[in-house]
Design a protein around this motif. Structure first.
Motif, mmCIF file in Angstrom:
data_model
loop_
_atom_site.group_PDB
_atom_site.id
_atom_site.type_symbol
_atom_site.label_atom_id
_atom_site.label_comp_id
_atom_site.label_asym_id
_atom_site.label_seq_id
_atom_site.Cartn_x
_atom_site.Cartn_y
_atom_site.Cartn_z
ATOM 1 N N ARG B 398 1.108 -1.126 0.054
ATOM 2 C CA ARG B 398 0.101 -0.202 -0.003
ATOM 3 C C ARG B 398 0.877 1.388 0.002
ATOM 4 N NH1 ARG B 398 -1.285 5.238 1.857
ATOM 5 N NH2 ARG B 398 -3.845 5.502 1.527
ATOM 6 N N HIS B 399 1.950 1.277 0.786
ATOM 7 C CA HIS B 399 2.830 2.449 0.961
ATOM 8 C C HIS B 399 3.454 2.843 -0.533
ATOM 9 C CE1 HIS B 399 5.664 5.067 2.814
ATOM 10 N NE2 HIS B 399 6.572 4.521 1.808
ATOM 11 N N ASN B 403 2.444 6.029 -2.601
ATOM 12 C CA ASN B 403 3.814 6.926 -2.518
ATOM 13 C C ASN B 403 4.758 6.602 -3.754
ATOM 14 O OD1 ASN B 403 2.519 8.235 -0.054
ATOM 15 N ND2 ASN B 403 2.917 6.356 0.501
#
Lengths: 426, 426
Positions: B398-399, B403
């Protein structure tokens, strides 16, 4: 008796057109059954093709035929006849995606590289209006909608992806016309390419500065990569103001033989560049300074309104026709998260915005430094006046291409264009 | 007598292979002229195809044949035989671009969707080594070079663009296998798709959180658009650690039937994701805590070194083989501006970097939430331990996906992975 399905290519002439097309229903139905009563005129003033207007008792049509070379340059620059095939396929797709905005196709003959299509009358080429200072109130509405509808509906946002991939493959064959864009738009203006020309010596310093401008050249090549590798949607591929015919009430988009899959922003940026160049050319066409200030304002209005109409229609289609494999409702609306779709739309428009200004910037350069110039500048007889106009367009083009990801608003573009025009900001 | 050029497709079996391929020179030359002396074993443990190992007095080959459906699912999920055609064309291109890194093709039969290729021995599937804790010192060198060479040399940075566009069109036909990636990687994990499964109920909360994560879902769809529309280079298309076979000294890349034109970062991101998942899976395979800390460090080394080797080789090729239509020397070096080429290289690597982490992130999700899971996790019997490992991979994925444009360095990725592993950071 020759096989009527496959006849060797032969360029039409004013004298042979009647006998060669005299029994074609697409012609006889619309022009008249007696070819001897037809009048035939060759009017191709573009760079590539033969264009005949054929008139008769029943009406008129246009017959467009590709030549096996670049008309502007001659037989030394061969160009395949298949471009008529790509034009035909682009016209039929555009007609389906934005009905009424491109000429009806009455007949297509692949072997003869020939399209019989609607005769547009009393339409004139938009570029001539922009030079003459004539307004067309419907223009930004027509073109903004055309851009949104053709670009959205030709992408994986809307199409069945198997059909989209088939079209990607089909138009990937348009190699030679893409090659023209790849060279003339993105590379030649930035080095001493053989076919380049510019207003000299007045612009020599500006040309040298651009060719030494590292950030600009890298940006132009990144935009070239976007053109060749971002296969987002079917482009017109040559959407300048010479590819648009207008009346007071109508706008028709013609000549999509450069069609290929490419980035959303390409057609938009090229069109806006041509509006902005017309803006800077006005000083060469007014009898007294400031005479055309109202027209200048109108050109900036058209620039801004075209984007605004595009963005609004793109958003409407995003909400109502997002039927493709991208940003599916199953992930957003169907889970009760309507704002996810709006977030994704904003991100998409932001990406198109950056590309748009990039392509806009390089288009302004290549029309002044490259092979194909525009009439609004070319028709300014005094080279000092012409160079002064062109220099302003070069300055804005450089700013837009290099800073394409940081252009804050259409109002900012507009203000910058006005300051470059009035203050000779550079 | 049947036309030997076109024979109706029929799936091979262990019993029919000898009679059907017994006179094929590609077989008799390498296995032996007497088919009755051949041993035939079917070893296909993948999801899609039949794979036979045929051994005899003269040696051994692999015979890979596509089935008209997805083997993992059955005849209810048809899949075209043409994937063998795309695999064949991908293998030949990869062999030319990075010689020795893919198995030699001895014979291809389009009608039978069949490829006879080198039998890799004593190679094992890399994924099994990563589960067993076995190191392969040459791995990041082999794969980093493979990535750089195949990706650079399949793009407009290197190829003649007419050939590149022809390949784009050819691989655009690989619709059904792209469809699998488009659905299984980018969309299904983020809504309740029918084929999904996950370790339940342990991960139910994490799954619900990801499916409610607007930023993540929009990012995944933007990555999907990049996959479908950024036709930058020819991808392997399925470069996980089950598509790599290794010995202590060698690495071979197999199974490119998902090949398509797509973004540079796709193959890289998928590979790094599989290294990072193997990292988080180690806790499920060590007898005592920290037993595999050294192996964990090695996996992060491999992740970092693969990128570093890729980037260094990509830069070397940029400087020595930039013969395509993009970033031409005529604009940079030929004008004495060698730094322009370096600036363009840095920008390009920066763009690839962002895409890489995006694809890395979604690959980590789909292997835990979607249809196709990985053995390192699946083989952890205790669902609590398995879920704890998987949850960490979901967190990192997810990170990285959200990002992707702001990941500062490989050291930062490494540090984050270590903190998620040790501190259960979430």
């Amino acid at each position: 008796m020759p096989d009527s399905q496959h006849t060797a290519y032969e360029a039409l002439t004013v004298d042979t057109l009647r006998s060669r097309l005299g029994t074609l229903p697409a012609m006889t139905d619309r022009v008249g059954t007696d070819p001897s009563a037809w009048t035939v005129e060759e009017v191709g003033d573009g760079n590539l093709n033969l264009v005949f207007i054929v008139k008769g008792p029943a009406g008129a049509v246009v017959v467009k035929q590709a030549l096996p070379y670049v008309r502007l340059v001659g037989e030394s620059w061969p160009l395949p006849l298949t471009r008529a095939y790509f034009e035909y396929h682009a016209l039929t797709r555009q007609a389906a995606r934005d009905p009424g905005r491109v000429p009806d196709v009455h007949h297509f003959d692949a072997d003869q590289a020939l399209i019989v299509m609607r005769y547009l009358s009393p339409h004139v080429i938009l570029r001539k209006s922009l030079k003459a200072g004539i307004r067309h109130p419907g223009l930004p509405g027509h073109l903004g909608l055309f851009l949104a509808r053709t670009l959205f509906r030709g992408s994986d946002l809307h199409m069945d992806t198997a059909r989209r991939k088939a079209d990607l493959a089909l138009f990937a064959g348009n190699v030679e016309l893409c090659d023209i864009t790849e060279n003339l738009v993105f590379s030649d203006p930035y080095f001493a390419a053989e076919l380049n020309r510019h207003t000299s010596p007045q612009l020599d310093d500006a040309v040298a500065a651009l060719r030494a401008d590292r950030d600009l050249k890298v940006a132009a090549q990144q935009l070239k990569m976007a053109f060749t590798a971002k296969a987002e949607t079917l482009l017109h591929g040559d959407l300048h103001t010479g590819s648009i015919m207008v009346t007071p009430d109508d706008s028709q988009v013609i000549d999509p033989e450069f069609a290929t899959y490419g980035p959303f922003g390409f057609d938009i940026g090229m069109l806006l560049a041509n509006y902005l160049m017309a803006y800077f050319a006005q000083a060469g066409h007014e009898a007294t300074p400031a005479e055309r200030d109202g027209y200048r304002t109108w050109l900036l209005d058209v620039t801004a309104d075209t984007w605004d109409v595009f963005a609004a229609e793109f958003g409407r289609l995003w909400r109502t026709e997002r039927t493709g494999i991208l940003h599916q409702a199953s992930l957003y609306e169907d889970q009760g998260d309507r704002l996810a779709a709006e977030q994704a739309l904003h991100h998409q428009l932001d990406a198109i915005w950056a590309d748009t200004w990039g392509f806009c910037g390089v288009e302004m350069h290549r029309r002044i430094l490259g092979l194909a110039h525009i009439e609004e500048f070319e028709s300014i007889d005094d080279p000092d006046i012409r160079a002064a106009c062109e220099r302003k367009a070069l300055v804005l083009g450089r700013h837009l291409a290099v800073n394409r990801r940081q252009i804050p608003s259409i109002a900012a573009v507009r203000e910058l264009a006005e300051r470059i025009e009035r203050e000779d900001l550079r």
